[in-house]
Design a protein around this motif. Structure first.
Motif, PDB file in Angstrom:
ATOM      1  N   ILE A 228       0.850  -1.188   0.000  1.00 24.52           N
ATOM      2  CA  ILE A 228       0.000   0.000   0.000  1.00 24.52           C
ATOM      3  C   ILE A 228       0.889   1.242   0.000  1.00 24.52           C
ATOM      4  CG2 ILE A 228      -1.788   1.301   1.218  1.00 24.52           C
ATOM      5  CD1 ILE A 228      -2.558  -1.391   2.587  1.00 24.52           C
ATOM      6  N   VAL A 229       0.735   2.050  -1.024  1.00 24.97           N
ATOM      7  CA  VAL A 229       1.441   3.324  -1.102  1.00 24.97           C
ATOM      8  C   VAL A 229       0.578   4.347  -0.374  1.00 24.97           C
ATOM      9  CG1 VAL A 229       2.335   5.101  -2.663  1.00 24.97           C
ATOM     10  CG2 VAL A 229       2.471   2.682  -3.309  1.00 24.97           C
ATOM     11  N   ASN A 230       1.208   5.167   0.459  1.00 23.18           N
ATOM     12  CA  ASN A 230       0.453   6.162   1.223  1.00 23.18           C
ATOM     13  C   ASN A 230       1.262   7.438   1.395  1.00 23.18           C
ATOM     14  OD1 ASN A 230       1.669   6.061   4.186  1.00 23.18           O
ATOM     15  ND2 ASN A 230       1.748   4.021   3.281  1.00 23.18           N
ATOM     16  N   SER A 231       0.618   8.466   1.922  1.00 23.25           N
ATOM     17  CA  SER A 231       1.255   9.781   2.018  1.00 23.25           C
ATOM     18  C   SER A 231       2.028  10.004   3.310  1.00 23.25           C
ATOM     19  CB  SER A 231       0.191  10.881   1.875  1.00 23.25           C
ATOM     20  OG  SER A 231      -0.747  10.781   2.928  1.00 23.25           O
ATOM     21  N   PHE A 232       1.910   9.097   4.279  1.00 22.15           N
ATOM     22  CA  PHE A 232       2.640   9.267   5.526  1.00 22.15           C
ATOM     23  C   PHE A 232       4.136   9.055   5.313  1.00 22.15           C
ATOM     24  CE2 PHE A 232      -1.436   7.738   7.536  1.00 22.15           C
ATOM     25  CZ  PHE A 232      -1.733   8.928   8.182  1.00 22.15           C
ATOM     26  N   PRO A 233       4.984   9.898   5.897  1.00 26.41           N
ATOM     27  CA  PRO A 233       6.422   9.610   5.884  1.00 26.41           C
ATOM     28  C   PRO A 233       6.675   8.277   6.598  1.00 26.41           C
ATOM     29  CG  PRO A 233       5.996  11.851   6.659  1.00 26.41           C
ATOM     30  CD  PRO A 233       4.669  11.154   6.585  1.00 26.41           C
ATOM     31  N   ALA A 234       7.703   7.571   6.182  1.00 31.82           N
ATOM     32  CA  ALA A 234       7.978   6.232   6.722  1.00 31.82           C
ATOM     33  C   ALA A 234       8.119   6.244   8.238  1.00 31.82           C
ATOM     34  CB  ALA A 234       9.224   5.650   6.068  1.00 31.82           C
ATOM     35  N   ASP A 235       8.827   7.222   8.800  1.00 35.00           N
ATOM     36  CA  ASP A 235       9.013   7.244  10.250  1.00 35.00           C
ATOM     37  C   ASP A 235       7.695   7.479  10.986  1.00 35.00           C
ATOM     38  OD1 ASP A 235       8.929   9.917   9.334  1.00 35.00           O
ATOM     39  OD2 ASP A 235      10.337  10.612  10.865  1.00 35.00           O
ATOM     40  N   LYS A 236       6.825   8.326  10.443  1.00 33.85           N
ATOM     41  CA  LYS A 236       5.529   8.571  11.079  1.00 33.85           C
ATOM     42  C   LYS A 236       4.643   7.326  10.992  1.00 33.85           C
ATOM     43  CE  LYS A 236       1.533  11.574  11.352  1.00 33.85           C
ATOM     44  NZ  LYS A 236       0.878  12.790  10.906  1.00 33.85           N
ATOM     45  N   LEU A 237       4.614   6.673   9.830  1.00 33.02           N
ATOM     46  CA  LEU A 237       3.804   5.470   9.686  1.00 33.02           C
ATOM     47  C   LEU A 237       4.299   4.378  10.628  1.00 33.02           C
ATOM     48  CD1 LEU A 237       1.500   3.955   8.374  1.00 33.02           C
ATOM     49  CD2 LEU A 237       3.064   3.304   6.530  1.00 33.02           C
ATOM     50  N   TYR A 238       5.605   4.228  10.756  1.00 36.02           N
ATOM     51  CA  TYR A 238       6.152   3.227  11.678  1.00 36.02           C
ATOM     52  C   TYR A 238       5.728   3.536  13.115  1.00 36.02           C
ATOM     53  CZ  TYR A 238       9.261  -0.046  13.945  1.00 36.02           C
ATOM     54  OH  TYR A 238       9.755  -1.064  14.718  1.00 36.02           O
ATOM     55  N   LYS A 239       5.771   4.813  13.477  1.00 33.49           N
ATOM     56  CA  LYS A 239       5.365   5.214  14.827  1.00 33.49           C
ATOM     57  C   LYS A 239       3.888   4.892  15.058  1.00 33.49           C
ATOM     58  CE  LYS A 239       5.153   9.187  17.902  1.00 33.49           C
ATOM     59  NZ  LYS A 239       5.325  10.624  18.036  1.00 33.49           N
ATOM     60  N   ILE A 240       3.058   5.177  14.065  1.00 30.28           N
ATOM     61  CA  ILE A 240       1.631   4.876  14.169  1.00 30.28           C
ATOM     62  C   ILE A 240       1.421   3.372  14.344  1.00 30.28           C
ATOM     63  CG2 ILE A 240      -0.544   4.836  12.870  1.00 30.28           C
ATOM     64  CD1 ILE A 240       0.478   7.551  11.595  1.00 30.28           C
ATOM     65  N   LEU A 241       2.070   2.580  13.494  1.00 31.82           N
ATOM     66  CA  LEU A 241       1.890   1.124  13.562  1.00 31.82           C
ATOM     67  C   LEU A 241       2.499   0.525  14.825  1.00 31.82           C
ATOM     68  CD1 LEU A 241       2.325   0.169   9.810  1.00 31.82           C
ATOM     69  CD2 LEU A 241       0.216   0.371  11.136  1.00 31.82           C
ATOM     70  N   SER A 242       3.475   1.200  15.396  1.00 33.87           N
ATOM     71  CA  SER A 242       4.040   0.744  16.672  1.00 33.87           C
ATOM     72  C   SER A 242       3.035   0.897  17.810  1.00 33.87           C
ATOM     73  CB  SER A 242       5.313   1.522  17.002  1.00 33.87           C
ATOM     74  OG  SER A 242       6.314   1.235  16.049  1.00 33.87           O
ATOM     75  N   ASN A 243       2.032   1.715  17.578  1.00 30.59           N
ATOM     76  CA  ASN A 243       0.977   1.926  18.565  1.00 30.59           C
ATOM     77  C   ASN A 243      -0.305   1.188  18.158  1.00 30.59           C
ATOM     78  OD1 ASN A 243      -0.015   3.002  20.948  1.00 30.59           O
ATOM     79  ND2 ASN A 243      -0.632   4.920  20.004  1.00 30.59           N
ATOM     80  N   PHE A 244      -0.176   0.201  17.286  1.00 31.04           N
ATOM     81  CA  PHE A 244      -1.311  -0.552  16.747  1.00 31.04           C
ATOM     82  C   PHE A 244      -2.183  -1.135  17.850  1.00 31.04           C
ATOM     83  CE2 PHE A 244      -3.358  -4.253  14.815  1.00 31.04           C
ATOM     84  CZ  PHE A 244      -3.821  -3.718  13.614  1.00 31.04           C
ATOM     85  N   HIS A 245      -1.559  -1.633  18.898  1.00 31.68           N
ATOM     86  CA  HIS A 245      -2.309  -2.266  19.991  1.00 31.68           C
ATOM     87  C   HIS A 245      -3.296  -1.305  20.647  1.00 31.68           C
ATOM     88  CE1 HIS A 245       1.164  -0.403  21.858  1.00 31.68           C
ATOM     89  NE2 HIS A 245       0.564  -0.485  23.027  1.00 31.68           N
ATOM     90  N   ASN A 246      -2.996  -0.023  20.659  1.00 32.45           N
ATOM     91  CA  ASN A 246      -3.914   0.976  21.212  1.00 32.45           C
ATOM     92  C   ASN A 246      -4.879   1.531  20.166  1.00 32.45           C
ATOM     93  OD1 ASN A 246      -2.988   1.034  23.938  1.00 32.45           O
ATOM     94  ND2 ASN A 246      -1.221   2.218  23.276  1.00 32.45           N
ATOM     95  N   LEU A 247      -4.389   1.714  18.945  1.00 33.08           N
ATOM     96  CA  LEU A 247      -5.178   2.371  17.906  1.00 33.08           C
ATOM     97  C   LEU A 247      -6.197   1.463  17.218  1.00 33.08           C
ATOM     98  CD1 LEU A 247      -2.424   4.539  16.188  1.00 33.08           C
ATOM     99  CD2 LEU A 247      -4.178   5.268  17.825  1.00 33.08           C
ATOM    100  N   ALA A 248      -5.822   0.231  16.931  1.00 31.88           N
ATOM    101  CA  ALA A 248      -6.701  -0.649  16.145  1.00 31.88           C
ATOM    102  C   ALA A 248      -8.071  -0.854  16.789  1.00 31.88           C
ATOM    103  CB  ALA A 248      -6.014  -1.985  15.873  1.00 31.88           C
ATOM    104  N   PRO A 249      -8.170  -1.108  18.099  1.00 28.95           N
ATOM    105  CA  PRO A 249      -9.506  -1.267  18.685  1.00 28.95           C
ATOM    106  C   PRO A 249     -10.364   0.004  18.578  1.00 28.95           C
ATOM    107  CG  PRO A 249      -7.871  -2.260  20.110  1.00 28.95           C
ATOM    108  CD  PRO A 249      -7.113  -1.464  19.065  1.00 28.95           C
ATOM    109  N   LYS A 250      -9.740   1.163  18.495  1.00 29.24           N
ATOM    110  CA  LYS A 250     -10.474   2.418  18.327  1.00 29.24           C
ATOM    111  C   LYS A 250     -10.845   2.644  16.865  1.00 29.24           C
ATOM    112  CE  LYS A 250      -7.966   4.505  22.149  1.00 29.24           C
ATOM    113  NZ  LYS A 250      -6.889   5.424  22.488  1.00 29.24           N
TER     114      LYS A 250
END
Length: 158
Positions: free
Chosen positions: A10-32
């Motif tokens: 999936i190509v997206n507009s998030f910078p790689a470091d920001k996307l990695y940070k977001i996905l590192s918080n998957f356990h908190n974000l995904a249920p929301k």
């Protein structure tokens, strides 16, 4: 033992470091972001580094109820995470484990490419059907897009 793999990109507009940070918080974000898919994600052991074990409880939008996974590789510098699902009804009767590799690569325009490779390790010769592989990939895309929308709608938090 049969082994089958599939990959989503999936190509997206998030910078790689920001996307990695977001996905590192998957356990908190995904249920929301996608409660129909993830009721809860709980850290059983660890600090999100190698060896961390998580428990996933799934929502009504998926045909299984739970899984446990263990982080095998956490490479912050190269935006890569690998984990193995080793327990739960997600494995059905024919899977020994499911290995995942998520790699985020920067693009020239400041965005990134999200690659999610899934390797199904079967107990015998029974393999996931093409429908299962397609549903798996489509599920990753839907969850990714829901997470992306959630982050954009809550940009102040990120």
């Amino acid at each position: 033992m049969a082994v089958v793999s599939t990959e989503v990109e999936i190509v997206n507009s998030f910078p790689a470091d920001k996307l990695y940070k977001i996905l590192s918080n998957f356990h908190n974000l995904a249920p929301k972001a996608v409660p129909a898919v993830y009721k809860s994600i709980t850290i059983i052991e660890g600090d999100l580094g190698v060896g961390t074990i998580q428990s996933h409880v799934y929502g009504d939008a998926v045909p299984y109820t739970s899984s446990k996974q263990k982080f095998d590789v956490v490479d912050v510098d190269n935006f890569c995470v690998e984990y193995t699902v080793f327990e739960g009804d997600i494995l059905s009767d024919y899977l020994d484990s499911i290995a995942h590799r998520i790699k985020i690569s920067p693009t020239a325009d400041g965005g990134s490419v999200y690659r999610h490779t899934t390797v199904f390790k079967c107990k015998g010769e029974t393999k996931p059907t093409e429908d299962v592989l397609t549903q798996t990939n489509e599920g990753y895309k839907k969850v990714f897009k829901a997470m992306e929308a959630y982050v954009l709608a809550n940009a102040d938090a990120f």
